[in-house]
Write an enzyme that holds these catalytic residues in place. Structure first.
Site, PDB file in Angstrom:
ATOM      1  N   ASP A 115      39.006  -3.067  29.216  1.00 48.91           N
ATOM      2  CA  ASP A 115      39.241  -2.439  27.924  1.00 48.91           C
ATOM      3  C   ASP A 115      39.021  -0.922  27.999  1.00 48.91           C
ATOM      4  OD1 ASP A 115      39.571  -3.045  24.989  1.00 48.91           O
ATOM      5  OD2 ASP A 115      37.612  -2.056  24.885  1.00 48.91           O
ATOM      6  N   HIS A 147      47.307  -7.537  20.527  1.00 49.92           N
ATOM      7  CA  HIS A 147      46.518  -7.751  19.306  1.00 49.92           C
ATOM      8  C   HIS A 147      46.216  -6.466  18.550  1.00 49.92           C
ATOM      9  CE1 HIS A 147      43.884  -6.430  22.440  1.00 49.92           C
ATOM     10  NE2 HIS A 147      42.952  -6.173  21.540  1.00 49.92           N
ATOM     11  N   ASP A 148      46.641  -5.326  19.069  1.00 51.95           N
ATOM     12  CA  ASP A 148      46.420  -4.051  18.382  1.00 51.95           C
ATOM     13  C   ASP A 148      47.713  -3.479  17.809  1.00 51.95           C
ATOM     14  OD1 ASP A 148      43.708  -4.016  19.158  1.00 51.95           O
ATOM     15  OD2 ASP A 148      44.174  -3.005  21.044  1.00 51.95           O
ATOM     16  N   GLU A 202      43.368  -1.024  30.480  1.00 53.75           N
ATOM     17  CA  GLU A 202      43.963  -0.516  29.246  1.00 53.75           C
ATOM     18  C   GLU A 202      43.671   0.974  29.185  1.00 53.75           C
ATOM     19  OE1 GLU A 202      43.848  -0.957  24.412  1.00 53.75           O
ATOM     20  OE2 GLU A 202      42.017  -0.936  25.573  1.00 53.75           O
ATOM     21  N   ASP A 237      38.503 -10.444  29.566  1.00 54.89           N
ATOM     22  CA  ASP A 237      38.594  -9.102  29.007  1.00 54.89           C
ATOM     23  C   ASP A 237      37.212  -8.441  29.103  1.00 54.89           C
ATOM     24  OD1 ASP A 237      39.377  -6.911  27.428  1.00 54.89           O
ATOM     25  OD2 ASP A 237      40.659  -8.187  26.193  1.00 54.89           O
TER      26      ASP A 237
HETATM   27  C1  GLC Z   1      40.849  -1.799  22.866  1.00 48.36           C
HETATM   28  C2  GLC Z   1      41.067  -3.163  22.270  1.00 48.36           C
HETATM   29  C3  GLC Z   1      40.860  -3.072  20.792  1.00 48.36           C
HETATM   30  C4  GLC Z   1      39.433  -2.632  20.541  1.00 48.36           C
HETATM   31  C5  GLC Z   1      39.113  -1.332  21.282  1.00 48.36           C
HETATM   32  C6  GLC Z   1      37.641  -1.077  21.329  1.00 48.36           C
HETATM   33  O1  GLC Z   1      41.779  -0.876  22.450  1.00 48.36           O
HETATM   34  O2  GLC Z   1      42.336  -3.634  22.613  1.00 48.36           O
HETATM   35  O3  GLC Z   1      41.143  -4.264  20.126  1.00 48.36           O
HETATM   36  O4  GLC Z   1      39.213  -2.453  19.185  1.00 48.36           O
HETATM   37  O5  GLC Z   1      39.550  -1.372  22.616  1.00 48.36           O
HETATM   38  O6  GLC Z   1      37.013  -2.002  22.178  1.00 48.36           O
END
Ligand code: GLC
Length: 544
Positions: free
Chosen positions: A196, A320-321, A246, A96
């Protein structure tokens, strides 16, 4: 660019997966211990959320050193062993890469704070006086997106927590540093990368107030994002590896460009529009019942447009979010098993590469924490304060967190039915749900009809049927709100996928004659079916 239609990815949140050394926190050796289990699911890749050196204000998404391992999780030897042992089992490891920002503990940021110009140019600093941030933009975790540094007389941008400073991608030195990170891990045998919030990396040239929103329209899918991605991919030679971006608040046109193989940017991307159907007026912290019409519209639009224009989706319900999907769109009680399976089927048969988030394969549910002390997540704790300040009672604020908090998905993986669910010998860093009978790997291994074994069948079907991997998609029965149904059309024949998203029996607008057809998978007793007129509560059927 390689195609990943045959692959399924398993996501691990290391802090909550398996604790090998009895300190209540999951670790890399814990992942190694469970590799045979992961292989038994039939998946091809493991994406682990970050375990790099970090002060852990955002559980590792605040990276202090991209090339070092957080001792809480293990060391470099453990990581090398993880990559090797996974490889022996035919599993690729996906790292990641949090490249939109670093922790403020990162060496680069510390040197920036010390006034070194080179490193100040690594971040986004703006002049200004102490009581007037450069713009009115809001951080995704609440409050201003700017923080003032008195010693410099400047503000720095942080789209997330105040300890996550945004990097300046317009500076070629920054881009080169990040390429080195990719090359370092590629050399160690990592087989893919998740990037990310990567569609936020390119900020506008001029920073101005947002009179309509929180500022996101100025930096989401920003001016140079495609150019920077192409450069990163080309210069590190990762075009044939699995890469997933993402994408925060993105749109289809950009996702087509991110993932069209001809563009040589990414293999696929995550978008979240289908997970906002229970946000009132698009507001995460305002509850509403899931809008199934909207869900279907979103799936239809994204699936069809991506197909038409050669884009590729990562398909998923959980990570995880996100809160647990059974709690959110399924049923936690009478139809727990049926709804968990139906939700799995509805997503795995779509056109795209499916992701399974740890615990999803056993139907894990939200923990229903009833006090603020149970929460660990920075976003949840910030928003609890914001909700209270906005006049919500304690109960209301806790109720909202109970539905929306990211901690809903971060409780320990449930391996068995012992005190700490086989996750650890010691008390875990975050509590377990109290009500979890039967929701564990041990019990479900022994039950042929379990949610766990249903997931295995889904992963296997993808391997067996070309139509699931590469067939085109058409949506059917659009007029019935509760039914998410589609047809996949391929060279080895067609399949029909029917999902009843509700707890009631629902009639089909047109009955399906089963002569000459075969059921590939279903979550009810299959023998009863000769023709199909109705779908039972949360029923799903895949018909060939
Ligand atoms: C992404 C991750 C999340 C994190 C954010 C900032 O959305 O999945 O868990 O808090 O980025 O890095």
């Amino acid at each position: 660019m390689k195609n990943f239609s045959k692959s399924t990815i398993y996501q691990i949140y290391p802090k909550s997966f398996c604790d090998s050394n009895g300190d209540g926190v999951g670790d890399i050796r814990g992942i190694i211990e469970k590799l045979d289990y992961i292989r038994s699911l039939g998946v091809d890749y493991i994406w682990s959320t970050p375990f790099f050196k970090s002060p852990m204000n955002d559980n590792g998404y605040d990276i202090e050193d991209y090339l070092d391992i957080n001792p809480m999780f293990g060391n470099m030897e453990d990581v090398t062993e993880l990559i090797t042992e996974a490889g022996k089992r035919g599993l690729g490891i996906i790292f990641d890469m949090v490249f939109n920002h670093t922790s403020t503990e990162h060496e680069w940021f510390k040197r920036a704070l010390a006034g070194e110009e080179k490193y100040m140019n690594y971040y986004i600093f703006r002049d200004g006086n102490a009581d007037e941030p450069p713009t009115n933009w809001q951080s995704k975790f609440g409050g201003s997106a700017w923080e003032y540094v008195p010693s410099l007389g400047k503000w720095y941008l942080h789209l997330f927590d105040v300890t996550q400073a945004d990097l300046n991608w317009d500076n070629p030195e920054v881009r080169n540093e990040l390429k080195k990170v990719i090359l370092f891990w590629k050399d160690k045998g990592v087989r893919g990368f998740r990037f990310d919030v990567v569609n936020l990396i390119s900020k506008p040239e001029i920073f101005r107030d947002d009179e309509e929103g929180d500022g996101r329209r100025f930096y989401t899918d920003g001016p140079h994002v495609h150019e920077y991605l192409k450069e990163l991919v080309a210069d590190t030679g990762i075009e044939d590896m699995l890469t997933v971006g993402e994408m925060s608040s993105t749109c289809i046109d950009h996702c087509i460009r991110y993932t069209d193989p001809g563009e040589k940017e990414l293999s696929m991307c995550f978008n979240f529009h289908h997970l906002k159907i229970d946000y009132k007026d698009g507001e995460k912290w305002e509850l509403q019942r899931p809008d199934y019409d909207k869900l279907k519209d979103i799936f239809r639009e994204w699936q069809l447009r991506m197909q038409e224009k050669n884009g590729w989706n990562a398909v998923f319900w959980c990570n995880h979010d996100q809160p647990r999907v059974v709690s959110r769109l399924g049923d936690e009680h009478k139809y727990w098993k049926e709804s968990a399976k139906m939700l799995a089927c509805s997503i795995h048969m779509l056109r795209g590469t499916p992701y399974i988030y740890q615990g999803e394969e056993i139907g894990m549910m939200n923990p229903h924490f009833d006090k603020i002390e149970d929460y660990r997540d920075v976003e949840s704790i910030n928003y609890y304060k914001i909700l209270r300040e906005s006049g919500k009672s304690k109960e209301e604020a806790l109720h909202i967190l109970g539905e929306r908090s990211r901690d809903n998905s971060r409780t320990p993986m449930q391996w068995d039915n012992t005190k700490y669910a086989g996750f650890s010998e010691a008390e875990p860093w975050i509590s377990l749900p109290e009500d979890r009978e039967g929701v564990n790997v041990y019990d479900q291994e022994a039950d042929e009809d379990s949610v766990l074994n249903f997931y295995r069948k889904l992963v296997k079907l993808r391997k067996e049927y070309e139509v699931i991997r590469d067939g085109s998609i058409e949506f059917i029965f659009d007029s019935v709100k509760e039914i998410l149904a589609y047809k996949r059309v391929g060279e080895d024949g067609d399949i029909l996928v029917l999902n009843n998203m509700s707890k009631d029996e629902v009639s089909l607008p047109q009955s399906i004659d089963m002569t000459g057809r075969k059921i590939l998978l279903s979550n009810y007793d299959e023998s009863r079916i000769s023709g199909i007129d109705v779908l039972r509560p949360y029923e799903c059927i895949v018909i060939q």
